[in-house]
Design a protein around this motif. Structure first.
Motif, PDB file in Angstrom:
ATOM      1  N   ASP A  89      -4.421   4.978 -25.665  1.00 11.76           N
ATOM      2  CA  ASP A  89      -3.202   5.481 -26.295  1.00 11.76           C
ATOM      3  C   ASP A  89      -3.363   6.905 -26.819  1.00 11.76           C
ATOM      4  O   ASP A  89      -2.371   7.516 -27.233  1.00 11.76           O
ATOM      5  CB  ASP A  89      -2.771   4.575 -27.452  1.00 11.76           C
ATOM      6  N   SER A  90      -4.580   7.430 -26.834  1.00 13.41           N
ATOM      7  CA  SER A  90      -4.826   8.780 -27.324  1.00 13.41           C
ATOM      8  C   SER A  90      -4.070   9.798 -26.478  1.00 13.41           C
ATOM      9  O   SER A  90      -4.188   9.812 -25.248  1.00 13.41           O
ATOM     10  CB  SER A  90      -6.320   9.104 -27.306  1.00 13.41           C
ATOM     11  N   ALA A  91      -3.278  10.648 -27.129  1.00 14.53           N
ATOM     12  CA  ALA A  91      -2.455  11.629 -26.435  1.00 14.53           C
ATOM     13  C   ALA A  91      -1.726  12.474 -27.470  1.00 14.53           C
ATOM     14  O   ALA A  91      -1.748  12.177 -28.668  1.00 14.53           O
ATOM     15  CB  ALA A  91      -1.431  10.938 -25.528  1.00 14.53           C
ATOM     16  N   VAL A  92      -1.073  13.533 -26.992  1.00 12.81           N
ATOM     17  CA  VAL A  92      -0.094  14.230 -27.809  1.00 12.81           C
ATOM     18  C   VAL A  92       1.240  13.526 -27.615  1.00 12.81           C
ATOM     19  O   VAL A  92       1.682  13.332 -26.478  1.00 12.81           O
ATOM     20  CB  VAL A  92       0.022  15.717 -27.436  1.00 12.81           C
ATOM     21  N   TYR A  93       1.864  13.132 -28.705  1.00 16.13           N
ATOM     22  CA  TYR A  93       3.134  12.423 -28.666  1.00 16.13           C
ATOM     23  C   TYR A  93       4.269  13.385 -28.977  1.00 16.13           C
ATOM     24  O   TYR A  93       4.228  14.119 -29.970  1.00 16.13           O
ATOM     25  CB  TYR A  93       3.128  11.258 -29.658  1.00 16.13           C
ATOM     26  N   TYR A  94       5.285  13.380 -28.116  1.00 13.64           N
ATOM     27  CA  TYR A  94       6.421  14.291 -28.227  1.00 13.64           C
ATOM     28  C   TYR A  94       7.718  13.535 -28.452  1.00 13.64           C
ATOM     29  O   TYR A  94       7.974  12.519 -27.801  1.00 13.64           O
ATOM     30  CB  TYR A  94       6.579  15.120 -26.950  1.00 13.64           C
ATOM     31  N   CYS A  95       8.538  14.056 -29.327  1.00 12.75           N
ATOM     32  CA  CYS A  95       9.882  13.549 -29.553  1.00 12.75           C
ATOM     33  C   CYS A  95      10.864  14.293 -28.655  1.00 12.75           C
ATOM     34  O   CYS A  95      10.722  15.499 -28.434  1.00 12.75           O
ATOM     35  CB  CYS A  95      10.254  13.736 -31.022  1.00 12.75           C
ATOM     36  N   THR A 115       2.659  15.793 -31.750  1.00 11.98           N
ATOM     37  CA  THR A 115       1.695  15.411 -32.773  1.00 11.98           C
ATOM     38  C   THR A 115       0.563  14.637 -32.109  1.00 11.98           C
ATOM     39  O   THR A 115       0.790  13.778 -31.266  1.00 11.98           O
ATOM     40  CB  THR A 115       2.362  14.594 -33.904  1.00 11.98           C
ATOM     41  N   GLN A 116      -0.677  14.965 -32.479  1.00 11.89           N
ATOM     42  CA  GLN A 116      -1.858  14.380 -31.842  1.00 11.89           C
ATOM     43  C   GLN A 116      -2.158  13.002 -32.411  1.00 11.89           C
ATOM     44  O   GLN A 116      -2.206  12.817 -33.631  1.00 11.89           O
ATOM     45  CB  GLN A 116      -3.074  15.291 -32.048  1.00 11.89           C
ATOM     46  N   VAL A 117      -2.381  12.046 -31.516  1.00 14.71           N
ATOM     47  CA  VAL A 117      -2.850  10.713 -31.880  1.00 14.71           C
ATOM     48  C   VAL A 117      -4.187  10.484 -31.184  1.00 14.71           C
ATOM     49  O   VAL A 117      -4.281  10.599 -29.956  1.00 14.71           O
ATOM     50  CB  VAL A 117      -1.849   9.616 -31.474  1.00 14.71           C
ATOM     51  N   THR A 118      -5.222  10.174 -31.960  1.00 13.35           N
ATOM     52  CA  THR A 118      -6.542   9.902 -31.409  1.00 13.35           C
ATOM     53  C   THR A 118      -6.998   8.525 -31.867  1.00 13.35           C
ATOM     54  O   THR A 118      -7.052   8.259 -33.069  1.00 13.35           O
ATOM     55  CB  THR A 118      -7.559  10.966 -31.854  1.00 13.35           C
ATOM     56  N   VAL A 119      -7.314   7.665 -30.904  1.00 10.32           N
ATOM     57  CA  VAL A 119      -7.778   6.306 -31.184  1.00 10.32           C
ATOM     58  C   VAL A 119      -9.245   6.239 -30.776  1.00 10.32           C
ATOM     59  O   VAL A 119      -9.573   6.286 -29.587  1.00 10.32           O
ATOM     60  CB  VAL A 119      -6.959   5.255 -30.436  1.00 10.32           C
TER      61      VAL A 119
END
Length: 121
Positions: A89-95, A115-119
Motif C-alpha cells: 500500500d506504500s505510495a503517494v496518495y492523491y485526491c 501525501t506520502q504513505v509508507t507501510v
C-alpha cells in the motif's frame, strides 16, 4: 482559485491504520465526485476509491474490504480510512475532485499535491 489539500499521510507498521483527508477550498458551486488515487515509484497512477455527492462508492479490488471512502459535503472534504495496511500500500496518495467554481459553472477535475504513505516495519 479551487484547491485540494491532502493530509494524514505518514509511516505506519503493517496491519496498522491511517486516515487521510482532502479538503477542497475556494468559491465552489458544486462537486460531483471525489476520489483517491495512489502512485508507487515506477508504477502507474491507480484509482483506488471514489464517492459521488449522493454517497455512492466504488473501490479497487486491491483495497476492497480494507479501505473506506467517506465525505462531508458541507465541508467539501473527503476521507480515506485505511485499515489492515500492507507494505504494498506504500505510495503517494492523491485526491481528485470534479468541481465547478462559482466563476465558471462547468465542472472539471482538480488534483491535490499528494501525501506520502509508507507501510514498513
Amino acid at each position: 482559485q479551487v484547491q485540494l489539500v491532502e493530509s494524514g499521510g505518514g509511516l505506519v507498521q503493517p496491519g496498522g491504520s491511517l486516515r487521510l483527508s482532502c479538503a477542497a477550498s475556494g468559491s465552489i458551486f458544486g462537486i460531483n465526485t471525489m476520489a483517491w488515487y495512489r502512485q508507487a515509484p515506477g508504477k502507474q497512477r491507480e484509482l483506488i476509491a471514489v464517492i459521488t455527492s449522493g454517497g455512492s462508492t466504488d473501490y479497487a479490488d486491491s483495497v476492497k474490504g480494507r479501505f473506506t471512502i467517506s465525505s462531508d459535503n458541507a465541508k467539501n472534504t473527503v476521507y480515506l480510512q485505511m485499515n489492515s495496511l500492507k507494505p504494498e500500500d506504500s505510495a503517494v496518495y492523491y485526491c481528485n475532485a470534479d468541481v465547478a467554481p462559482y466563476s465558471d459553472y462547468r465542472y472539471k477535475f482538480y488534483w491535490g499535491q499528494g501525501t506520502q504513505v509508507t507501510v514498513s516495519s
